[in-house]
Scaffold this active site. Structure first.
Site, PDB file in Angstrom:
ATOM      1  N   ASN A   1     -22.423  44.900   9.909  1.00 26.72           N
ATOM      2  CA  ASN A   1     -22.789  43.349   8.759  1.00 26.72           C
ATOM      3  C   ASN A   1     -24.443  44.087   8.044  1.00 26.72           C
ATOM      4  O   ASN A   1     -24.588  44.811   8.500  1.00 26.72           O
ATOM      5  CB  ASN A   1     -22.302  42.497  10.315  1.00 26.72           C
ATOM      6  CG  ASN A   1     -22.606  41.201   8.322  1.00 26.72           C
ATOM      7  OD1 ASN A   1     -23.209  41.353   7.637  1.00 26.72           O
ATOM      8  ND2 ASN A   1     -22.059  40.153   8.734  1.00 26.72           N
TER       9      ASN A   1
ATOM     10  N   SER B   1     -23.064  37.865  11.289  1.00 24.43           N
ATOM     11  CA  SER B   1     -23.526  37.297   9.995  1.00 24.43           C
ATOM     12  C   SER B   1     -24.485  37.085  11.121  1.00 24.43           C
ATOM     13  O   SER B   1     -25.128  36.067  11.502  1.00 24.43           O
ATOM     14  CB  SER B   1     -23.066  35.966   9.239  1.00 24.43           C
ATOM     15  OG  SER B   1     -24.164  35.344   8.803  1.00 24.43           O
TER      16      SER B   1
ATOM     17  N   PHE C   1     -23.758  31.112   4.909  1.00 21.59           N
ATOM     18  CA  PHE C   1     -22.218  30.652   5.015  1.00 21.59           C
ATOM     19  C   PHE C   1     -22.070  29.904   3.648  1.00 21.59           C
ATOM     20  O   PHE C   1     -21.559  29.157   3.741  1.00 21.59           O
ATOM     21  CB  PHE C   1     -21.837  29.991   5.879  1.00 21.59           C
ATOM     22  CG  PHE C   1     -20.902  31.861   6.782  1.00 21.59           C
ATOM     23  CD1 PHE C   1     -21.278  33.395   6.190  1.00 21.59           C
ATOM     24  CD2 PHE C   1     -21.112  31.159   7.991  1.00 21.59           C
ATOM     25  CE1 PHE C   1     -20.673  34.081   6.628  1.00 21.59           C
ATOM     26  CE2 PHE C   1     -20.109  32.363   9.516  1.00 21.59           C
ATOM     27  CZ  PHE C   1     -19.928  33.720   8.357  1.00 21.59           C
TER      28      PHE C   1
ATOM     29  N   ASN D   1     -30.393  39.089   2.165  1.00 17.09           N
ATOM     30  CA  ASN D   1     -30.167  37.837   1.967  1.00 17.09           C
ATOM     31  C   ASN D   1     -29.926  36.669   3.648  1.00 17.09           C
ATOM     32  O   ASN D   1     -30.063  37.565   4.405  1.00 17.09           O
ATOM     33  CB  ASN D   1     -28.310  37.975   1.428  1.00 17.09           C
ATOM     34  CG  ASN D   1     -27.355  37.688   2.753  1.00 17.09           C
ATOM     35  OD1 ASN D   1     -27.193  36.771   3.121  1.00 17.09           O
ATOM     36  ND2 ASN D   1     -27.520  38.958   2.742  1.00 17.09           N
TER      37      ASN D   1
ATOM     38  N   ASN E   1     -26.814  34.740   9.303  1.00 18.69           N
ATOM     39  CA  ASN E   1     -28.221  33.934   8.858  1.00 18.69           C
ATOM     40  C   ASN E   1     -27.578  32.331   9.034  1.00 18.69           C
ATOM     41  O   ASN E   1     -27.809  31.371   8.454  1.00 18.69           O
ATOM     42  CB  ASN E   1     -27.899  33.792   7.470  1.00 18.69           C
ATOM     43  CG  ASN E   1     -28.726  35.515   6.710  1.00 18.69           C
ATOM     44  OD1 ASN E   1     -29.025  35.773   7.244  1.00 18.69           O
ATOM     45  ND2 ASN E   1     -27.428  36.661   6.332  1.00 18.69           N
ATOM     46  N   THR E   2     -26.523  32.470   9.872  1.00 25.92           N
ATOM     47  CA  THR E   2     -26.328  30.789  10.605  1.00 25.92           C
ATOM     48  C   THR E   2     -26.676  30.928  12.183  1.00 25.92           C
ATOM     49  O   THR E   2     -26.019  32.091  13.474  1.00 25.92           O
ATOM     50  CB  THR E   2     -24.593  31.172  10.630  1.00 25.92           C
ATOM     51  OG1 THR E   2     -23.841  30.600   9.121  1.00 25.92           O
ATOM     52  CG2 THR E   2     -24.123  30.100  11.026  1.00 25.92           C
TER      53      THR E   2
ATOM     54  N   LYS F   1     -15.995  42.326  12.044  1.00 25.52           N
ATOM     55  CA  LYS F   1     -16.187  42.383  11.624  1.00 25.52           C
ATOM     56  C   LYS F   1     -18.368  42.798  12.931  1.00 25.52           C
ATOM     57  O   LYS F   1     -18.382  41.375  13.390  1.00 25.52           O
ATOM     58  CB  LYS F   1     -17.247  42.263  10.749  1.00 25.52           C
ATOM     59  CG  LYS F   1     -18.438  42.544   9.813  1.00 25.52           C
ATOM     60  CD  LYS F   1     -18.054  42.382   8.336  1.00 25.52           C
ATOM     61  CE  LYS F   1     -19.567  42.937   7.253  1.00 25.52           C
ATOM     62  NZ  LYS F   1     -19.097  42.831   5.534  1.00 25.52           N
TER      63      LYS F   1
END
Length: 352
Positions: free
Chosen positions: A239, A172, A114, A110, A174-175, A210
């Site tokens: 994560n 994460s 966010f 993915n 993805n940021t 996390k």
């Protein structure tokens, strides 16, 4: 798994993964998903950073990003549920498509970024949460924020009164540049702000951190030091990963975080390393690739006081929750443990 659930999963597989996920959330809202209610035995009841859990299996963040299916999830058999991530302002996330099934690998990739409705909308839903369930919130930062570290504290201050725990998510992939906040100086400053807000809550709640599975030993040692010094309540390991080794699916080259079966060994090694570094002084939550009672048990024996899953539900359905919880109880009984807490860290050396 019932015939109805099997047919439902087959139907969902025919759809775009993000569309299918939306329908799964809708099914939870309508109450047409497996709902065995609280699953517990004296062996499974445990404590995590002061939280009384009926069992140690939780739902990881990302499944219910906007806290819209709390009632259904509270009846699904989890010991605890984590929703979010929530950011101060609503944001759409990254362009679609941004979720990919890797069926051949039992995995998913993915790159949501966010996407969520923002802390105000999420707090309003959490304020109406079902009673009796242990529910936490994953804290995030807006992509366009000038002070991302401050975003985490801001969300905690707004939503903290309505949850039982919160998770600082700096892992994460993805940021852009979010993982830079895992460095010692940046992380200490971020956590200091979060813990200051936590102390001001009428009911101070546990705060977890996390982390990513792609950290080397030196970085993990720093994380362990920061966790001890900052006074956080525990660490969630881990994560998603940027690693793509050994994947077979045609989607293996997609950008984003990889979750599911390929992450199990890597995340469990990180978990065990942290358990060794912290010498049992910091509660750990193991997540990454859990799809069976045996794998949940392995995480516990590697040092996890509790375990979370998410991606396995894509392939196994919600009935997997009851299967894992009851299976874990049998494994504990077989090995002579009177309570799951006795098994925590009993097999760390296998993973070091």
């Amino acid at each position: 798994m019932s015939l109805l659930e099997t047919l439902g999963l087959r139907a969902l597989y025919r759809l775009d993964p993000e569309t299918a996920h939306g329908l799964a959330i809708r099914a939870l809202q309508l109450g047409v998903t497996p709902a065995p209610g609280p699953l517990s035995t004296p062996r499974l009841r445990t404590e995590l950073a002061g939280l009384a859990l009926p069992n140690p299996l939780g739902l990881a963040a990302g499944f219910d990003k906007n806290a819209t299916a709390l009632a259904g999830l509270a009846r699904a058999g989890f010991g605890f549920v984590e929703v979010g991530a929530a950011t101060p302002l609503p944001q759409p996330g990254n362009p679609k498509p941004r979720l990919f099934r890797l069926t051949e690998d039992g995995a998913a990739i993915n790159r949501f970024g966010f996407n969520n409705d923002g802390m105000e909308a999420i707090a309003a839903r959490l304020a109406k949460r079902p009673q009796g369930a242990v529910i936490g919130l994953n804290l995030g930062a807006n992509k366009t924020s000038e002070d991302r570290a401050a975003d985490f504290a801001k969300v905690l201050g707004h939503c903290g009164p309505h949850v039982d725990f919160a998770t600082v998510n700096v892992s994460s992939p993805n940021t852009e540049r979010l993982r830079d906040l895992q460095g010692r100086a940046a992380l200490m400053a971020l956590l200091a702000g979060v813990m200051e807000v936590r102390a001001a809550l009428a009911r101070p709640i546990p705060v977890f951190l996390k982390i990513a599975p792609d950290l080397d030993d030196a970085a993990l040692a720093e994380i362990a030091d920061v966790a001890t010094a900052s006074g956080i309540s525990g660490i969630i390991a881990t994560n998603t990963t940027l690693d793509r080794d050994g994947l077979r699916s045609p989607h293996h080259g997609e950008q984003g975080g990889l979750s599911g079966a390929p992450l199990f060994a890597k995340s469990t090694r990180v978990l065990a390393r942290l358990a060794d570094l912290t010498e049992g002084t910091v509660p750990l939550i193991g997540v990454g690739g859990v799809a069976s009672a045996e794998q949940a048990y392995a995480k516990i024996k590697a040092g996890a006081s509790a375990v979370q899953l998410y991606t396995a539900l894509v392939f196994g359905g919600l009935s997997l929750v009851q299967e894992i919880v009851t299976g874990l109880d049998r494994l504990l009984e077989k090995d002579g443990f009177g309570n799951v807490s006795e098994a925590v860290g009993s097999d760390i050396k296998t993973w070091l």
